[in-house]
Design a protein around this motif. Structure first.
Motif, mmCIF file in Angstrom:
data_model
loop_
_atom_site.group_PDB
_atom_site.id
_atom_site.type_symbol
_atom_site.label_atom_id
_atom_site.label_comp_id
_atom_site.label_asym_id
_atom_site.label_seq_id
_atom_site.Cartn_x
_atom_site.Cartn_y
_atom_site.Cartn_z
ATOM 1 N N VAL A 30 29.199 3.070 33.125
ATOM 2 C CA VAL A 30 29.601 3.058 34.534
ATOM 3 C C VAL A 30 29.670 4.478 35.099
ATOM 4 N N ASP A 50 21.502 -2.774 38.495
ATOM 5 C CA ASP A 50 22.757 -3.538 38.484
ATOM 6 C C ASP A 50 23.311 -3.561 39.908
ATOM 7 N N ARG A 53 27.098 -3.013 40.422
ATOM 8 C CA ARG A 53 27.570 -1.636 40.284
ATOM 9 C C ARG A 53 27.288 -0.843 41.558
ATOM 10 N N SER A 56 29.691 -1.338 44.596
ATOM 11 C CA SER A 56 30.950 -0.597 44.629
ATOM 12 C C SER A 56 30.753 0.903 44.840
#
Length: 210
Positions: A30, A50, A53, A56
């Protein structure tokens, strides 16, 4: 320019206080996106993309990618820019050129998807899931080393066709510890044959490029 290896197919480039991230997929850490100014995505497969991911991430994050990925990110609040083979652009202080159009042949029941490779600052080429040979010199190559679509002879032939001064393993999360040991042996054999820096950078490791 510092090149940092994250899990599987994800890389981070840092230069003059700016950060460019390539292919932050589901197998990468991350923190690869921490402080990123821009992202490059080669294609839509989950080990390279992704959407959750990116959902955010800050809304002003720039994502440069192919049309198929742009469609998948239509509802994600980031700034998506679409590119294709032959394009050139600047982002976060990096000069980028694009080469390639299609993913390598995979499972016979899987469609071949779009795939665009990125040449960064005329130094580093990342082909994504393809063995694209750009029509320019490649000082540093991120070379795919394991995949359902890839055999060892093809990887070696790719290295011998490109003949980079430096090549580092990417797309390698599918190997076990035993497999990684074999990979290191194969890469060293080719490094010795070509007189080049060809090797695997461990996850979290880095190298400074010219």
């Amino acid at each position: 320019m510092r090149l940092i290896k994250y899990g599987h197919a994800c890389w981070r480039l840092e230069k003059d206080g700016k950060v460019l991230v390539i292919d932050p997929g589901i197998f990468s850490e991350v923190e690869a996106l921490d402080g990123a100014d821009a992202v490059l995505i080669t294609h839509q497969h989950a080990d390279h993309l992704d959407p959750d991911r990116l959902r955010s991430a800050p809304a002003d994050l720039e994502v440069w990618t192919c049309e198929a990925v742009a469609q998948e990110l239509a509802e994600v609040p980031v700034k998506v820019r679409t590119v294709r083979h032959g394009d050139a652009f600047e982002v976060a202080g990096f000069g980028v050129r694009t080469f390639g159009e299609w993913h390598a042949d995979n499972h016979p029941d899987m469609p071949v998807v779009e795939n665009v490779g990125f040449m960064i600052d005329e130094e580093l080429f990342y082909p994504g899931d393809a063995l694209t040979v750009p029509e320019v010199e490649v000082p540093t190559l991120l070379v795919p080393t394991t995949a359902p679509w890839l055999r060892l002879p093809a990887m070696v032939e790719y290295l011998r066709t490109i003949r980079p001064a430096r090549a580092y393993s990417t797309h390698d999360a599918l190997y076990s510890e035993v497999g990684l040991g074999l990979l290191d042996t194969w890469l060293k054999l080719e490094a010795d044959k070509q007189g080049a820096d060809i090797r695997r950078i461990p996850v979290g490791g880095s190298v400074d490029l010219p």
